[in-house]
Write an enzyme that holds these catalytic residues in place. Structure first.
Site, PDB file in Angstrom:
ATOM      1  N   SER A 193       0.787  -1.229   0.000  1.00 21.78           N
ATOM      2  CA  SER A 193       0.000   0.000   0.000  1.00 21.78           C
ATOM      3  C   SER A 193       0.818   1.278   0.000  1.00 21.78           C
ATOM      4  O   SER A 193       0.300   2.332  -0.368  1.00 21.78           O
ATOM      5  CB  SER A 193      -0.949   0.007   1.209  1.00 21.78           C
ATOM      6  OG  SER A 193      -0.214  -0.049   2.423  1.00 21.78           O
ATOM      7  N   HIS A 221      -6.102  -3.714   0.343  1.00 26.31           N
ATOM      8  CA  HIS A 221      -6.088  -2.672  -0.690  1.00 26.31           C
ATOM      9  C   HIS A 221      -6.400  -3.255  -2.064  1.00 26.31           C
ATOM     10  O   HIS A 221      -5.861  -2.800  -3.080  1.00 26.31           O
ATOM     11  CB  HIS A 221      -4.749  -1.940  -0.690  1.00 26.31           C
ATOM     12  CG  HIS A 221      -4.584  -1.018   0.470  1.00 26.31           C
ATOM     13  ND1 HIS A 221      -5.110   0.259   0.494  1.00 26.31           N
ATOM     14  CD2 HIS A 221      -3.973  -1.191   1.663  1.00 26.31           C
ATOM     15  CE1 HIS A 221      -4.805   0.839   1.648  1.00 26.31           C
ATOM     16  NE2 HIS A 221      -4.131  -0.013   2.376  1.00 26.31           N
ATOM     17  N   LYS A 252     -12.369  -0.271   4.082  1.00 25.32           N
ATOM     18  CA  LYS A 252     -11.850   0.534   2.975  1.00 25.32           C
ATOM     19  C   LYS A 252     -12.898   0.612   1.871  1.00 25.32           C
ATOM     20  O   LYS A 252     -13.823   1.406   1.943  1.00 25.32           O
ATOM     21  CB  LYS A 252     -10.506  -0.030   2.500  1.00 25.32           C
ATOM     22  CG  LYS A 252      -9.403   0.132   3.548  1.00 25.32           C
ATOM     23  CD  LYS A 252      -8.070  -0.380   3.070  1.00 25.32           C
ATOM     24  CE  LYS A 252      -6.933  -0.009   4.013  1.00 25.32           C
ATOM     25  NZ  LYS A 252      -7.076  -0.528   5.376  1.00 25.32           N
TER      26      LYS A 252
END
Length: 405
Positions: A193, A221, A252
């Protein structure tokens, strides 16, 4: 009692002095992290405390734009009213409702796995898996750039520990070939990330097959937006079920609140329910967050439009910034780190961009190695092409003013 209080006061005063010195050194190095205060819901345009108007937000993990999606919010409200605010308990006592099982089933269907276990965060999922699964007879092979939660989780395990150079398959194979461990587990981030780079999963899976190893991937991610239907790096790199265990987050792309999970073989999930300490000793996920996460998966299953928009915005930003003369790390990921290298310059540039209405953050040591400071831009499906270009134009203007390009 009075003497004890004086001693405590003296100890606290000494601690303050020690920490003031450390904080002073951080400020002097230009790496002190101040927290900006946001006054609005998470969105492409947000309000910032003590600043008029709104600014364009390009540093959120809100990849699909679902953090403030009306259907996601309504699902959270509905779950709150039906199931209550919380359960005041861990899962195995009285903390499992039908809604928790519904979410675990939805995650298993999404990933095509046998079973899923929920945690309050993916940090907890990573903290709980390695010490539970691996004994001194087993071995873990971890990429050197793996997330801090993986590093901390592996520290808790009593297994044999090997760290291989980032995405270096020769180094990984050398370490695998020298191991006679009972269980071998290769551990990698699907996406690194801080750099926006993607793990070489096809090569990792090939080595895993050759040396009879388990493949574990952290997909925080990637889940929801990488790959044609958002199923992450296994889909993007076409390795599919060759990845055996996936840890990921609900905080996220999938609603932006909190929550994490492990999904994979049923026996893995079963043993985690019996022995994983973060699972056994942490409260269950609040119903409102569970309800909103279920809705996020539902929306994602209905259409692949949002991952396609993320991909479009990513390509637009990366191509225009490269044409302007900036150096960007990574290739096809919506994490697009703009390399500044100098920590103080990265912080100053982020501040200058905020003054122009672009909200980004400078990253420096210890989050990234010394000398590799950057501004990590993150693209979202919620951004319009016009907003992406406004961000590019802001970078070009400030970059020229500061002599960076």
């Amino acid at each position: 009692m009075k003497t004890t209080r004086l001693l405590c006061s003296s100890a606290v005063a000494h601690l303050r002095t020690v920490l003031d010195g450390e904080l002073g050194a951080i400020r002097e190095a230009g790496t002190y992290k101040s927290e900006r205060v946001i006054t609005t819901p998470m969105a492409p345009k947000i309000g910032v405390h003590n600043r008029p108007g709104k600014v364009l937000n390009f540093c959120s993990n809100n990849y699909l734009g679902l953090s403030s999606h009306p259907e996601v919010i309504q699902a959270g409200k509905d779950a709150l009213l039906r199931y209550g605010n919380g359960l005041s308990s861990v899962r195995f006592i009285c903390g499992t409702q039908t809604i928790h099982k519904e979410l675990e089933d939805a995650i298993s269907r999404f990933h095509g796995t046998e079973d899923t276990i929920l945690y309050i965060s993916c940090f907890d999922a990573n903290a709980g898996i390695f010490e539970t699964l691996l004994t001194p007879d087993d071995a873990v092979f971890s990429d050197q750039l793996n997330h801090a939660s993986i590093i901390d989780g592996i520290r808790l395990a009593k297994c044999q520990k090997h760290r291989y150079l980032n995405a270096d398959m020769n180094d990984l194979e050398e370490k695998l070939s020298g191991s006679n461990a009972r269980v071998k587990m290769i551990v990698t981030d699907g996406v690194f990330s801080m750099d926006g780079t993607i793990a070489p999963l096809p090569a990792i899976c090939e080595l895993a097959e050759k040396y009879n190893a388990i493949v574990f991937v952290d997909e925080c991610h990637a889940t929801g937006f990488l790959g044609a239907t958002g199923k992450g790096t296994p889909e993007l790199t076409k390795v599919g079920s060759k990845v055996n265990i996936i840890n990921s987050t609900l905080g996220k792309a999938l609603g932006g609140a909190c929550g994490g999970y492990t999904t994979g073989p049923k026996q893995v999930v079963d043993i985690l329910r019996q022995r994983s300490r973060p699972y056994l000793f942490s409260n269950t996920m609040p119903p409102a967050l569970v309800g909103s996460a279920i809705k996020a998966f539902e929306l994602l299953s209905q259409s692949s439009e949002l991952p396609a928009i993320v991909d479009r915005n990513t390509k637009l930003f990366r191509s225009k910034m490269t044409e302007a003369g900036f150096t960007l790390s990574g290739t096809e990921h919506p994490i697009a780190p703009v390399m500044i290298y100098d920590a103080a310059k990265a912080t100053a540039m982020a501040d200058a961009l905020l003054a122009k209405g672009i909200y980004v953050i400078g990253f420096s040591y210890p989050v990234v190695p010394k000398g590799l400071a950057r501004i990590r831009v993150q693209l979202s499906a919620a951004h319009s092409e016009e907003e992406v270009m406004e961000c590019v134009e802001g970078f070009v203007t400030v970059g020229r003013e500061m002599g960076i390009i």
